[in-house]
Design an enzyme around this catalytic site. Structure first.
Site, PDB file in Angstrom:
ATOM      1  N   ASP A 158       0.847  -1.196   0.000  1.00  0.00           N
ATOM      2  CA  ASP A 158       0.000   0.000   0.000  1.00  0.00           C
ATOM      3  C   ASP A 158       0.886   1.251   0.000  1.00  0.00           C
ATOM      4  O   ASP A 158       2.115   1.126   0.054  1.00  0.00           O
ATOM      5  CB  ASP A 158      -0.931  -0.055   1.228  1.00  0.00           C
ATOM      6  N   ASP A 219     -10.564   2.359  -3.401  1.00  0.00           N
ATOM      7  CA  ASP A 219     -11.054   1.138  -2.734  1.00  0.00           C
ATOM      8  C   ASP A 219     -12.520   0.864  -3.045  1.00  0.00           C
ATOM      9  O   ASP A 219     -13.340   1.778  -3.049  1.00  0.00           O
ATOM     10  CB  ASP A 219     -10.949   1.293  -1.212  1.00  0.00           C
TER      11      ASP A 219
END
Ligand SMILES: *[C@@H]1O[C@H](CO)[C@@H](O)[C@H](O)[C@H]1NC(C)=O
Ligand SMILES: *[C@@H]1O[C@H](CO)[C@@H](O)[C@H](O)[C@H]1NC(C)=O
Ligand SMILES: *[C@@H]1O[C@H](CO)[C@@H](O)[C@H](O)[C@H]1NC(C)=O
Length: 434
Positions: A158, A219
């Site tokens: 990430d 997301d």
């Protein structure tokens, strides 16, 4: 543009290099904790749903006992919030000792014993998005080695709490560091999502050389709005994204939320169908312990999985966008086959969409059609007008065989294939092969 030209162009563009670690030659499939279980660490009050060893063992048991593994769903992936707030005395990441009492090695042994693979999560930056220790540039080699020592099979990197300059160094460096461990580890990069997902900020040639998959965009959430927003972004930018994908290097529109709370049956089929068209990784984020049989049958549909996993690995595209809010998607498959998806953005009633294969760029011939979600087959000539009935926010998905194979079958059966019309009514489908 004709089918053959489409095909040639796609194959040529797929000839660029992919990360040479031998893994993920078809899009990876499995289960990933984030969307459904987030950063729930309240094991005292929510023992069934908190991020801990047992959650992953439960999912591994379901994958291996409920028919998922055999279909290709083999990854069990930990996301954020698995680690201790402190690195150990040697500066290595460590799992939270209360929630992962056996540490990560015990979990990876458990999975490997069952023919499954383990994925783990880290963050290029000072902290993970959830506030756990991140991987700064000086820690990249240490962390790659730690994951290899734990026999991890996949790593998602990430990008919270780092700037563009650090990311530009860190993502390629991690790729090198993973390679240097000698263990093939699938590498998922969130980098492009932090760069806005598009050139000139994103260099997709470079991504294909250093990562196996990458999150291009935001997301996913458990709602149709979110799924639709992702679909729209990926197909609006398809001309940039399609050449980036190929065996060993995949665009990742994020997890499947089928089996959760936000999608209807038709919307679930739409997500599954369009993720297959996109050659997307298939990571479910749901509760396999309590999933409905309806959601399971969509996720376990062998035909849609085989389309997703086609060995040529060419990402499909939107080929028609009608004023009526019907859209048609197409993906070339091996053996001269292809997949078609008719998708309705409408919110009124089933829409009767009329077209023909020749209008969809198919060349002259007769085609055997297999309807992915109804299991019906029929024959269509390229010139035959047909009608598909597409439910609101739903899809009709077809696997279309190569015309040459069909001609042999046709001859053998001697069926009259000229006038086949698909009405969307299952009983009205000509049963040439049934
Ligand atoms: C490391 O990279 C080299 C060169 O690209 C490749 O041949 C090798 O298979 C890679 N090894 C691993 C473990 O990824
Ligand atoms: C990025 O962060 C580093 C500190 O890690 C700093 O030295 C550098 O100036 C920052 N760059 C930008 C463009 O903000
Ligand atoms: C993108 O990356 C490739 C491969 O690393 C490199 O050859 C190319 O110059 C880069 N393109 C741009 C515009 O930076």
């Amino acid at each position: 543009m004709h089918l053959a030209v489409f095909l040639l162009a796609s194959v040529l563009s797929a000839a660029t290099f992919a990360l040479d670690n031998g893994v993920m030659r078809t899009p990876p499939m499995g289960w990933l904790a984030w969307e459904r279980f987030r950063c729930d660490i309240d094991c005292k009050n929510d023992p069934k749903n908190c991020i801990r060893q047992n959650l992953f063992i439960d999912m591994a048991d379901r994958l291996s006992e409920d028919g998922w593994r055999e279909l290709g769903y083999v990854y069990v992936n930990i996301d954020d919030c698995w680690s201790s707030m402190e690195r150990d005395e040697n500066g290595r990441l460590q799992a939270d000792p209360k929630r992962f009492p056996g540490g990560i090695p015990k979990l990876s042994r458990y999975l490997h014993d069952r023919g499954l693979k383990l994925g783990i999560y880290g963050d290029m930056g000072t902290h993970t998005c959830g506030g756990y220790p991140g991987t700064t540039l000086d820690k990249i080699e240490t962390d790659a080695q730690t994951f290899a020592d734990w026999e991890v099979d996949m790593f998602k990197f990430d990008g919270c709490y780092s700037n563009a300059t650090e990311q530009e160094k860190g993502y390629p460096l991690m790729s090198k560091a993973l390679n240097a461990t000698g263990r093939p580890i699938g590498y998922s990069c969130s980098w492009p999502a932090y760069q806005g997902g598009l050139p000139p900020m994103v260099n997709y040639t470079q991504l294909g050389e250093i990562c196996n998959l990458w999150r291009n965009y935001g997301d996913i959430q458990d709602s149709w709005d979110s799924v639709l927003n992702i679909i729209e972004w990926f197909f609006r930018n398809q001309d940039v994204l399609i050449p980036a994908a190929g065996p060993g290097r995949w665009n990742d529109p994020d997890m499947l939320v089928i089996g959760d709370f936000g999608l209807s049956k038709d919307q679930s089929r739409s997500q599954m169908a369009l993720w297959a068209i996109m050659a997307a990784p298939l990571f479910m984020s749901n509760d396999l312990r309590t999933i409905s049989s309806e959601a399971r049958s969509i996720l376990q549909n062998k035909m849609v999985i085989s389309i997703n996993q086609d060995p040529m690995g060419i990402q499909g595209r939107r080929i028609v966008k009608e004023k009526s809010d019907i859209e048609v998607f197409w993906r070339p498959l091996s053996s001269d086959a292809s997949a078609l998806v008719f998708f309705s953005r409408r919110t009124d009633m089933p829409y009767r969409y009329q077209t023909s294969l020749s209008k969809l760029n198919y060349t002259t011939g007769s085609y055997k059609i297999y309807d992915v979600f109804t299991d019906k087959t029929m024959i269509l000539k390229d010139s035959t007008n047909f009608v598909v009935s597409v439910n609101p926010t739903g899809v009709v998905m077809w696997y279309v065989s190569a015309p040459s194979k069909l001609n042999r079958l046709q001859f053998y059966r001697g069926g009259n294939v000229q006038d086949s019309v698909y009405t969307g009514d299952e009983n009205a489908i000509p049963r040439v092969f049934l």
